[in-house]
Design a protein around this motif. Structure first.
Motif, PDB file in Angstrom:
ATOM      1  N   PHE A 155      15.061  -4.494   6.142  1.00 57.87           N
ATOM      2  CA  PHE A 155      13.654  -4.387   5.780  1.00 57.87           C
ATOM      3  C   PHE A 155      12.847  -3.639   6.831  1.00 57.87           C
ATOM      4  N   VAL A 156      13.170  -3.872   8.098  1.00 56.62           N
ATOM      5  CA  VAL A 156      12.438  -3.164   9.151  1.00 56.62           C
ATOM      6  C   VAL A 156      12.712  -1.664   9.066  1.00 56.62           C
ATOM      7  N   VAL A 157      13.950  -1.301   8.712  1.00 58.56           N
ATOM      8  CA  VAL A 157      14.276   0.113   8.508  1.00 58.56           C
ATOM      9  C   VAL A 157      13.417   0.689   7.377  1.00 58.56           C
ATOM     10  N   VAL A 158      13.276  -0.087   6.295  1.00 55.67           N
ATOM     11  CA  VAL A 158      12.438   0.345   5.173  1.00 55.67           C
ATOM     12  C   VAL A 158      11.006   0.574   5.643  1.00 55.67           C
ATOM     13  N   ILE A 159      10.489  -0.354   6.454  1.00 54.45           N
ATOM     14  CA  ILE A 159       9.107  -0.252   6.931  1.00 54.45           C
ATOM     15  C   ILE A 159       8.922   0.987   7.813  1.00 54.45           C
ATOM     16  N   VAL A 160       9.920   1.263   8.687  1.00 53.46           N
ATOM     17  CA  VAL A 160       9.855   2.459   9.538  1.00 53.46           C
ATOM     18  C   VAL A 160       9.841   3.714   8.664  1.00 53.46           C
ATOM     19  N   ALA A 161      10.703   3.738   7.635  1.00 52.70           N
ATOM     20  CA  ALA A 161      10.767   4.897   6.740  1.00 52.70           C
ATOM     21  C   ALA A 161       9.429   5.103   6.028  1.00 52.70           C
ATOM     22  N   LEU A 162       8.835   4.004   5.554  1.00 49.35           N
ATOM     23  CA  LEU A 162       7.542   4.104   4.874  1.00 49.35           C
ATOM     24  C   LEU A 162       6.468   4.620   5.838  1.00 49.35           C
TER      25      LEU A 162
ATOM     26  N   VAL B  96       0.827  -1.215   0.000  1.00 47.27           N
ATOM     27  CA  VAL B  96       0.000   0.000   0.000  1.00 47.27           C
ATOM     28  C   VAL B  96       0.862   1.268   0.000  1.00 47.27           C
ATOM     29  N   PRO B  97       1.800   1.430   0.963  1.00 40.49           N
ATOM     30  CA  PRO B  97       2.640   2.641   0.885  1.00 40.49           C
ATOM     31  C   PRO B  97       3.453   2.712  -0.403  1.00 40.49           C
ATOM     32  N   ALA B  98       3.904   1.554  -0.929  1.00 41.11           N
ATOM     33  CA  ALA B  98       4.680   1.585  -2.173  1.00 41.11           C
ATOM     34  C   ALA B  98       3.824   2.139  -3.311  1.00 41.11           C
TER      35      ALA B  98
ATOM     36  N   TRP C   6      -6.436  10.792   6.957  1.00 37.36           N
ATOM     37  CA  TRP C   6      -6.461  10.016   8.201  1.00 37.36           C
ATOM     38  C   TRP C   6      -6.093   8.571   7.955  1.00 37.36           C
ATOM     39  N   ILE C   7      -6.589   8.005   6.851  1.00 41.24           N
ATOM     40  CA  ILE C   7      -6.247   6.614   6.549  1.00 41.24           C
ATOM     41  C   ILE C   7      -4.728   6.493   6.400  1.00 41.24           C
ATOM     42  N   ALA C   8      -4.116   7.458   5.713  1.00 39.14           N
ATOM     43  CA  ALA C   8      -2.661   7.422   5.527  1.00 39.14           C
ATOM     44  C   ALA C   8      -1.937   7.481   6.870  1.00 39.14           C
ATOM     45  N   MET C   9      -2.419   8.347   7.764  1.00 41.53           N
ATOM     46  CA  MET C   9      -1.745   8.494   9.064  1.00 41.53           C
ATOM     47  C   MET C   9      -1.926   7.230   9.915  1.00 41.53           C
ATOM     48  N   ILE C  10      -3.142   6.683   9.930  1.00 43.28           N
ATOM     49  CA  ILE C  10      -3.379   5.444  10.688  1.00 43.28           C
ATOM     50  C   ILE C  10      -2.512   4.329  10.112  1.00 43.28           C
ATOM     51  N   PHE C  11      -2.398   4.319   8.779  1.00 44.55           N
ATOM     52  CA  PHE C  11      -1.555   3.326   8.122  1.00 44.55           C
ATOM     53  C   PHE C  11      -0.111   3.449   8.597  1.00 44.55           C
ATOM     54  N   GLY C  12       0.376   4.692   8.676  1.00 44.84           N
ATOM     55  CA  GLY C  12       1.741   4.931   9.120  1.00 44.84           C
ATOM     56  C   GLY C  12       1.979   4.383  10.518  1.00 44.84           C
ATOM     57  N   VAL C  13       1.022   4.627  11.415  1.00 46.67           N
ATOM     58  CA  VAL C  13       1.148   4.134  12.793  1.00 46.67           C
ATOM     59  C   VAL C  13       1.152   2.594  12.783  1.00 46.67           C
ATOM     60  N   ALA C  14       0.288   1.985  11.953  1.00 42.63           N
ATOM     61  CA  ALA C  14       0.241   0.519  11.869  1.00 42.63           C
ATOM     62  C   ALA C  14       1.586  -0.029  11.379  1.00 42.63           C
ATOM     63  N   LEU C  15       2.217   0.688  10.433  1.00 45.61           N
ATOM     64  CA  LEU C  15       3.530   0.266   9.930  1.00 45.61           C
ATOM     65  C   LEU C  15       4.572   0.315  11.045  1.00 45.61           C
ATOM     66  N   LEU C  16       4.559   1.406  11.802  1.00 45.71           N
ATOM     67  CA  LEU C  16       5.552   1.552  12.881  1.00 45.71           C
ATOM     68  C   LEU C  16       5.339   0.464  13.937  1.00 45.71           C
ATOM     69  N   TYR C  17       4.072   0.197  14.278  1.00 42.15           N
ATOM     70  CA  TYR C  17       3.809  -0.848  15.258  1.00 42.15           C
ATOM     71  C   TYR C  17       4.281  -2.213  14.738  1.00 42.15           C
TER      72      TYR C  17
ATOM     73  N   GLY D  16      -1.643  -8.933  10.805  1.00 41.11           N
ATOM     74  CA  GLY D  16      -1.107 -10.086  11.528  1.00 41.11           C
ATOM     75  C   GLY D  16      -0.451  -9.697  12.846  1.00 41.11           C
ATOM     76  N   ALA D  17       0.214  -8.539  12.875  1.00 42.82           N
ATOM     77  CA  ALA D  17       0.920  -8.122  14.089  1.00 42.82           C
ATOM     78  C   ALA D  17      -0.062  -7.931  15.247  1.00 42.82           C
ATOM     79  N   VAL D  18      -1.230  -7.356  14.973  1.00 44.68           N
ATOM     80  CA  VAL D  18      -2.221  -7.126  16.033  1.00 44.68           C
ATOM     81  C   VAL D  18      -2.895  -8.447  16.423  1.00 44.68           C
ATOM     82  N   LYS D  19      -3.085  -9.328  15.449  1.00 46.44           N
ATOM     83  CA  LYS D  19      -3.676 -10.639  15.744  1.00 46.44           C
ATOM     84  C   LYS D  19      -2.760 -11.425  16.670  1.00 46.44           C
TER      85      LYS D  19
END
Lengths: 284, 119
Positions: A264-271, A39-41, A108-119, A186-189
Motif C-alpha cells: 500500500f505504501v508503494v501505491v501511495i508513493v506512485a500516486l 482524492v488522487p484516485a 499547484w494543489i495537485a503538486m502540494i497533494f503529491g508532496v503530502a502523499l510522499l510525506y 493525520g501524519a502532520v498532526k
C-alpha cells in the motif's frame, strides 16, 4: 491514464463506491486515513475535477474520524485537553486552507497533494518509539495542563508536552493542509505531537484521530457554500470510505498486515509521483 | 463524584457513533432515491459548482421537504458535519462540570471558530 468514461449513473456510482471501499481499507491499514488516497484516485482514474474530489474526500474524513472515535476512547490514550487546545490551531489553519483552495490553481494543489502523499508514505515507516527522556517541561504546558498519564510497559508513565509554540505552529500548518487538500492530515498532526511536543507515540496518534473530524468540519462549511460538495459524488465516497475503513480496522486486529502495508505504501508513493507529474505538466 | 475525562470521552464517543450512523442512513436513503430518479452521471470533469439550493442549510431543508433526492443526501452530509460540532459543545459542558474554566474557554473558542466557518 485514460479517463474511465461512463454514460450511466449507476455504473459510475458503483465504481466510485468500490474505489472508495478500497481507499478506506488502505487508509485504515496504513493508518493514514481514506482521504489521502481517494482524492488522487478520483482525479487520476475518474478525471474528476480536484475541487469536487476534495469536497467528497473531506466528508469521508469526518465520517471516519467520528466513526472511529468510540474505539479510540476505549483505548483511553487520547488526551482531550491537548486535543482541544491544538484544535484552536487546526481549525484556524483549516479556515485559511479552505480559503486558499479558491485562490491557488489546481496544478499547484495537485503538486502540494503529491508532496503530502510522499510525506505520509515516509511517515508511516518512521520509528514509533516513545520519548521516555522527560526533558524540561514547557512552563506553558504546565499552565495549560497539557499533560497526562499513559500505561507504559514499566507501569503508569506521566508525560508533559514540550515545545508548545512549535507544536501549535505545526498544527496550524496541518489544519491549512487539511483545508486546502480535503484530507485529515493525520501524519502532520502526529508529527506535531510526537516529534515537536515529545508526547508518547500512541497518545499522539489517538489524539490526532480525535482531532481530524473537528479540523475537517471547519472547512466543510466553506466547501459547501462554494459548491465543492456534490451529493452525487459525496454519497458513494462517504459510504465507501466508511465501509472500507470499518473492514480495515477489523482486519488490523486479526491479521499480520506488514506485507500488505508495504504494498500500500508503494501505491501511495506512485500516486504521489503521478499527482506531482500531472500537476507540473498542467494535466490537472 | 467528579466527572472524569474518561467518562466525558465515552459519552462523546457514543454520541459520535450515533451521529455517523444516522448520517450514513440518511445519505444511503437519499442515494437510493437519487439512483432511481436520475440516469446520467453528472459531469465532474469540469467544475461548475453544485446547484445553489445544495449550498446552504436553508436550501437543503427546503429541498428535503420536496423529497428531492440530492437534498436528502446533502442533509446527511450536514448531519455528519454536525457531529464534530456537537462533540465540541459536549466538551464545553463537560469542562464546565469539572469547573475547568480555562478549558471551557478553549473549547468555546474552538466552537466559535467552527460556528464562524459554518455560517
Amino acid at each position: 491514464m485514460d479517463a474511465l468514461s461512463f454514460s450511466g449513473l449507476v455504473p459510475f456510482s458503483g465504481l466510485v463506491l468500490g474505489t472508495s471501499i478500497l481507499a478506506g481499507l488502505l487508509g485504515a491499514l496504513t493508518g493514514l486515513g481514506g482521504g489521502v488516497v481517494i482524492v488522487p484516485a478520483l482525479v487520476l482514474l475518474f478525471k474528476v475535477d480536484i475541487r469536487y474530489a476534495i469536497g467528497a474526500s473531506l466528508v469521508s474524513v469526518i465520517a471516519t474520524s467520528s466513526g472511529a472515535a468510540a474505539a479510540y476512547v476505549r483505548e483511553g490514550l487520547s488526551n482531550i485537553r491537548i486535543g482541544m487546545f491544538l484544535e484552536v490551531a487546526t481549525t484556524l489553519g483549516a479556515l485559511l486552507g479552505a480559503y486558499l483552495t479558491a485562490k491557488v490553481s489546481s496544478h499547484w494543489i495537485a503538486m502540494i497533494f503529491g508532496v503530502a502523499l510522499l510525506y505520509s508514505a515516509y511517515s508511516s515507516f518512521r520509528q514509533k518509539g516513545d520519548h521516555v527522556t522527560a526533558g524540561k517541561p514547557d512552563p506553558l504546558a504546565v499552565k495549560l495542563k497539557l499533560e497526562g498519564n499513559y500505561p507504559a510497559s514499566s507501569g503508569e508513565q506521566h508525560y508533559t508536552a514540550q515545545h508548545v509554540p512549535l507544536g501549535f505552529g505545526i498544527m496550524f500548518g496541518a489544519g491549512a493542509l487539511s483545508g486546502l487538500l480535503g484530507i485529515g492530515s493525520g501524519a502532520v498532526k502526529v508529527l506535531a505531537m510526537d516529534q515537536a511536543m515529545k508526547l508518547p507515540f500512541k497518545v499522539s496518534t489517538t489524539t490526532s484521530n480525535f482531532m481530524i473530524g473537528v479540523t475537517a468540519a471547519a472547512s466543510a462549511g466553506i466547501y459547501l457554500a462554494r459548491g465543492y460538495i456534490d451529493p452525487a459524488l459525496a454519497m458513494p465516497v462517504m459510504l465507501g470510505v466508511l465501509l472500507g475503513s470499518m473492514i480495515g480496522s477489523r482486519l488490523l486486529l486479526k491479521a499480520q498486515v506488514a506485507t500488505l502495508k508495504i504494498i500500500f505504501v508503494v501505491v501511495i508513493v506512485a500516486l504521489g509521483i503521478e499527482m506531482i507529474f500531472n500537476g507540473a505538466t498542467g494535466r490537472i | 463524584m467528579p466527572f472524569t475525562d474518561k467518562e466525558m470521552e465515552v459519552q462523546i464517543g457514543h454520541m459520535l457513533r450515533i451521529g455517523v450512523t444516522l448520517a450514513a442512513v440518511v445519505v444511503g436513503a437519499g442515494g437510493v432515491l437519487y439512483l432511481r430518479s436520475e440516469t446520467a452521471a453528472p459531469d465532474f470533469v469540469h467544475f461548475h459548482a453544485t446547484a445553489d439550493h445544495l449550498r446552504t442549510v436553508s436550501g437543503v431543508l427546503h429541498g428535503v421537504q420536496r423529497l428531492d433526492p440530492a437534498s436528502i443526501i446533502q442533509l446527511g452530509v450536514l448531519l455528519l458535519v454536525a457531529t464534530p460540532v456537537v462533540r465540541v459543545m459536549l466538551c464545553v459542558i463537560g469542562f464546565a462540570r469539572q469547573r475547568d474554566r480555562l478549558y471551557v474557554g478553549v473549547s468555546a473558542l474552538v466552537l466559535l471558530i467552527l460556528t464562524y466557518s459554518l455560517l
